[in-house]
Design a protein around this motif. Sequence first.
Motif, short mmCIF file in Angstrom:
data_model
loop_
_atom_site.label_atom_id
_atom_site.label_comp_id
_atom_site.label_asym_id
_atom_site.label_seq_id
_atom_site.Cartn_x
_atom_site.Cartn_y
_atom_site.Cartn_z
N GLU A 1 33.36 152.84 70.32
CA GLU A 1 32.64 153.69 71.28
C GLU A 1 32.21 152.93 72.52
OE1 GLU A 1 32.72 156.73 71.12
OE2 GLU A 1 33.08 157.24 69.04
N THR A 2 32.05 151.62 72.41
CA THR A 2 31.61 150.82 73.55
C THR A 2 32.78 150.16 74.29
OG1 THR A 2 31.23 149.00 72.00
CG2 THR A 2 29.31 150.31 72.65
N GLN B 1 25.45 163.20 61.94
CA GLN B 1 25.39 162.17 62.97
C GLN B 1 26.31 162.45 64.16
OE1 GLN B 1 23.02 159.77 62.51
NE2 GLN B 1 23.38 159.40 64.69
N ASP C 1 24.91 162.73 67.81
CA ASP C 1 25.40 161.83 68.87
C ASP C 1 25.97 162.63 70.05
OD1 ASP C 1 24.72 159.73 67.22
OD2 ASP C 1 26.78 159.25 66.63
N VAL D 1 23.13 164.25 72.19
CA VAL D 1 22.47 163.32 73.11
C VAL D 1 23.29 163.15 74.39
CG1 VAL D 1 21.93 160.87 73.44
CG2 VAL D 1 21.08 162.07 71.43
N TRP E 1 37.85 156.62 76.56
CA TRP E 1 37.49 155.84 77.75
C TRP E 1 38.51 156.04 78.87
CZ3 TRP E 1 33.13 153.68 79.28
CH2 TRP E 1 32.15 153.48 78.32
N LEU F 1 19.16 156.59 66.20
CA LEU F 1 20.52 156.06 66.13
C LEU F 1 21.37 156.66 67.25
CD1 LEU F 1 22.30 155.65 62.67
CD2 LEU F 1 23.41 155.35 64.86
N SER F 2 21.22 157.95 67.48
CA SER F 2 21.96 158.61 68.57
C SER F 2 21.50 158.10 69.93
CB SER F 2 21.78 160.13 68.51
OG SER F 2 22.41 160.66 67.36
N TRP F 3 20.21 157.84 70.04
CA TRP F 3 19.68 157.27 71.29
C TRP F 3 20.32 155.91 71.53
CZ3 TRP F 3 16.99 152.74 72.20
CH2 TRP F 3 16.53 152.58 73.51
N ARG F 4 20.36 155.09 70.50
CA ARG F 4 20.96 153.75 70.65
C ARG F 4 22.43 153.85 71.02
NH1 ARG F 4 23.53 150.02 67.28
NH2 ARG F 4 23.06 151.14 65.33
N LEU F 5 23.17 154.73 70.36
CA LEU F 5 24.59 154.89 70.70
C LEU F 5 24.73 155.35 72.15
CD1 LEU F 5 27.54 154.78 69.64
CD2 LEU F 5 27.35 157.26 69.27
N GLU G 1 24.24 152.30 74.29
CA GLU G 1 25.35 151.34 74.20
C GLU G 1 26.63 151.85 74.87
OE1 GLU G 1 24.87 148.42 73.56
OE2 GLU G 1 23.09 148.32 72.32
N THR G 2 26.78 153.18 74.95
CA THR G 2 27.99 153.76 75.54
C THR G 2 27.80 154.13 77.01
OG1 THR G 2 27.26 155.88 74.64
CG2 THR G 2 28.92 154.67 73.37
#
Lengths: 258, 258
Positions: free
Chosen positions: A54-55, A80, A84, A87, A235, B47-51, B54-55
């Motif tokens: 994902e990154t 999840q 995700d 967000v 990406w 966890l979604s906030w962190r992803l 990071e993305t």
Amino acid sequence: MWPVLFFLVTMVVISQGSALGLNGHQIHLLQPKSGSWGLHVPNVSCLSWRLGVETHNIIGWSTVPKECEGYVGHYMLGYQYRSDSKVVANQALLYAQSLDLAGDGKDVWIFDVDETTLSNLPYYAEHGFGAEPYNSTLFNAWVLEGKAFALPESLNLYEKLLSLGIKVVFITGRGESQRNVTTTNLKNVGYHTWEKLILKSSSYTGVTSLVYKSSERKKLEKKGYRIVGNMGDQWTDILGHHAGNRTFKLPDPMYYIS
Amino acid sequence: MWPVLFFLVTMVVISQGSALGLNGHQIHLLQPKSGSWGLHVPNVSCLSWRLGVETHNIIGWSTVPKECEGYVGHYMLGYQYRSDSKVVANQALLYAQSLDLAGDGKDVWIFDVDETTLSNLPYYAEHGFGAEPYNSTLFNAWVLEGKAFALPESLNLYEKLLSLGIKVVFITGRGESQRNVTTTNLKNVGYHTWEKLILKSSSYTGVTSLVYKSSERKKLEKKGYRIVGNMGDQWTDILGHHAGNRTFKLPDPMYYIS
């Protein structure tokens, strides 16, 4: 407190890997000394693999690692993935609402199609969630059924963007031969209008998605459109030239397109 | 099997949120109906906030959401941060090993410093893991102690890059006034040599990290260096101009630099 916790957590992780047969494949779950994790707690290294994907740290991969099939399946079918995606869509909406739009009909938002506006999860659930090698014959047969469903967070964002006066342009790696079924599928699940639906013409045969999409975005800007936002699950949807004022990456641990 | 599993997992997630007081802050953990999760299972939305961070979907944020302080703390001190970092460093090494290097001493790898080669985790552990507003006085006092430790995955990569004949250039947002302490700190923890250590000079006051770092990379290329790789914990380390042939993003959910 933190150093102690660090030690405890580390010890739990080191000591408690165990294997669980699931769907014909072994997946390794971290389990507590007593009690049950339930089924949706991931293998730590598969979680790191997904974050790497994902990154954009892990690129050019062809299939999901076999040992992560169960993990990716749980992720895609569970809470999840939805969380995700939500967000990302929320950030996109906040951004769109902050824009000072010209109102001349030239502000456009680019959406990719597969795994961005339409979901092929029913297909991938039958094909190892990306752990099986891509089979274009089978996947195209699925596409021609026109049964992909709408990703709810993207559909919600789509409707809100339209209400803000932003026009929508789809740019997809699907070929021109799939225009009719794609149009019907999009409309059937709620994407009722758009400025353009750009499919990959035969002139782009052998050209990467990155180059094809950059080229089509350049054409849009030459026609006077302003790409205020651009959202995709790959990406290569959002890198390259003329990417848009801001880009958004939806999760997709099932496949990689260059 | 999958539809049934989907239903089960969804029900577990919906029905089992509970609150646990930790380190003075409430964090919400998903717990099974019986047994114990242990302490390192995250709040799903954190966890979604962190992803999202990071993305590069969530940008321009000033502090970690208060409700995620406990989650980020567990992440940073636990196995997952190490595992996530290792995957990135491994990808970087595989990439570096695949390069056909000129061997003329002009191939360079750019590393950021804070949270890339040096870790300030002891400082952040005392300051809410990014949930407290940034305090430049306190942080600079910590930097001047010279006690930051090496991120083990980055140090290992650094050594391997050197052995491949790639030279290392550090570009950091730390100011010129911190050159001596930064040099000493880097050497003390194992970074024993480098081609250049570029600190932010006063001429860049008020300039974003993105612009400053792009400008310094441009200067390097003008001097004949080839930036074969570039690694940082911030997207602004690896976006912008002259970013390098390939870039790598290390995890950092504690702060955002524009």
